[in-house]
Design a protein around this motif. Structure first.
Motif, short mmCIF file in Angstrom:
data_model
loop_
_atom_site.label_atom_id
_atom_site.label_comp_id
_atom_site.label_asym_id
_atom_site.label_seq_id
_atom_site.Cartn_x
_atom_site.Cartn_y
_atom_site.Cartn_z
N ALA A 126 14.28 -2.55 1.95
CA ALA A 126 14.45 -1.45 1.31
C ALA A 126 13.96 0.56 1.74
N LEU A 127 12.56 -0.46 2.07
CA LEU A 127 11.96 1.19 2.61
C LEU A 127 12.67 1.75 3.47
N VAL B 168 4.86 7.47 -1.46
CA VAL B 168 4.77 6.52 -1.51
C VAL B 168 4.63 5.83 -2.70
N THR B 169 4.10 6.51 -3.95
CA THR B 169 3.86 5.60 -5.36
C THR B 169 5.83 5.74 -6.24
N ARG C 7 1.61 -1.54 -0.58
CA ARG C 7 1.02 -1.29 1.27
C ARG C 7 -0.07 -2.60 1.40
N THR C 8 0.66 -3.48 0.79
CA THR C 8 0.07 -5.23 1.03
C THR C 8 1.19 -5.37 2.05
N GLY D 93 2.53 -4.56 9.98
CA GLY D 93 1.11 -3.73 10.44
C GLY D 93 0.96 -3.07 9.95
N CYS D 94 1.47 -2.13 8.83
CA CYS D 94 0.90 -0.50 9.53
C CYS D 94 1.20 -0.28 7.55
N SER D 95 0.67 1.19 7.15
CA SER D 95 0.44 1.33 5.59
C SER D 95 2.35 1.68 5.58
N PRO D 96 2.51 2.22 3.97
CA PRO D 96 3.97 2.15 3.83
C PRO D 96 4.65 3.83 4.49
#
Length: 296
Positions: free
Chosen positions: A175-176, A186-187, A201-202, A209-212
């Motif tokens: 979806a991202l 991101v919110t 984020r989790t 393996g990285c942040s959004p």
């Protein structure tokens, strides 16, 4: 009864600069003797493609291993494991080390604190192992380079085969990727999926393996490069198409992450595209197929 085949290597300092080097490879099956307790100074990926067995972790727990599965043996961490008596298992292993292990660990491709990983299948991993086996022929002058490349391939294959993040089963990442070019924070992305920013984020850290933010940025910048190289769209239009309403901010961000301004990137890359300039936006999902030229 059991059968075993293995080879071990000693790469030199230049080979270590490749990032990963293979220290050994093995293929075994049957009622193999237990391994350990022992502690190593390098990583080992043990791929179980058939059968069952057990793994004793440093906390004293004994866990059942059922194929397909991966055992991560981390440097400095005691381990003890073995195939089930009477049935045994099919096992392939690769010993490796190198400075790139830190980056692969940070990205989630190596999981030293997760010694037992269920897999969906082992076909990709076994293909990488067999590339190492073929490269291990006596007298191969390219052994260290070929086996190094195969270790990189092995880590990618194992990451893609994890049962909890198999391709097509991670709706958050899908979806991202689908919504990456929308001008959303991101919110706001998290809210669209009914998640808190922390939950998002989790999930992304576990899957990619990285942040959004970095996940979205990688997709946006990749698309921006394609548009700059293959179309005549103005930089402001490129910025809008990849999710940035402020072209000045986009240009600063692009320059900071890519190392050159968008206009300069276009000058260096655009004219190398076969066929010259085009106003058609390239579709990464449907790349052209280049076949043999028709005979005159």
């Amino acid at each position: 009864m059991y059968h075993t085949w293995m080879r071990y290597f000693t790469p030199g300092p230049v080979h270590h600069r490749l990032g990963l080097v293979c220290l050994g490879v093995g293929l075994q099956h049957g009622e193999l003797p237990a391994v350990g307790p022992r502690t190593l100074d390098h990583h080992v990926a043990v791929v179980i493609s058939a059968g069952t067995g057990w793994l004793r972790t440093p906390d004293g727990r004994t866990r059942t291993v059922t194929a397909p599965a991966l055992l991560w043996l981390a440097p400095g961490t005691p381990h003890h494991y073995g195939a089930a008596p009477g049935t045994g298992w099919d096992e392939s292993f690769v010993d490796f080390t190198g400075p790139a292990t830190g980056a692969y660990t940070e990205l989630g491709y190596i999981e030293p604190h997760r010694p037992l990983v269920p897999l969906t299948d082992t076909a990709g991993a076994r293909a990488a192992v067999h590339r190492i086996v073929r490269a291990a022929r006596r007298g191969n002058p390219h052994l260290e380079v070929e086996t190094s490349a195969a270790v990189h391939e092995l880590l990618v294959a194992l990451h893609g085969a994890r049962a909890d993040t198999a391709p097509g089963t991670d709706p958050v990442l899908a979806a991202l990727a689908r919504d990456a070019f929308l001008p959303l924070s991101v919110t706001q992305h998290a809210a669209r999926h009914g998640m808190t920013p922390t939950e998002l984020r989790t999930a992304v850290r576990r899957g990619a393996g990285c942040s959004p933010k970095d996940y979205l940025l990688h997709i946006r910048l990749g698309r921006a490069k394609e548009l700059l190289a293959a179309t005549e769209l103005p930089v402001a239009a490129v910025a809008r198409r990849v999710g940035y309403d402020d072209p000045a901010y986009f240009s600063r961000l692009f320059a900071r992450r890519v190392g050159t301004a968008p206009v300069r990137f276009r000058q260096r890359q655009g004219r190398a595209v076969p066929g010259g300039w085009s106003d058609r936006i390239p579709d990464p999902e449907h790349p052209p197929v280049i076949g043999p030229r028709p005979s005159a």
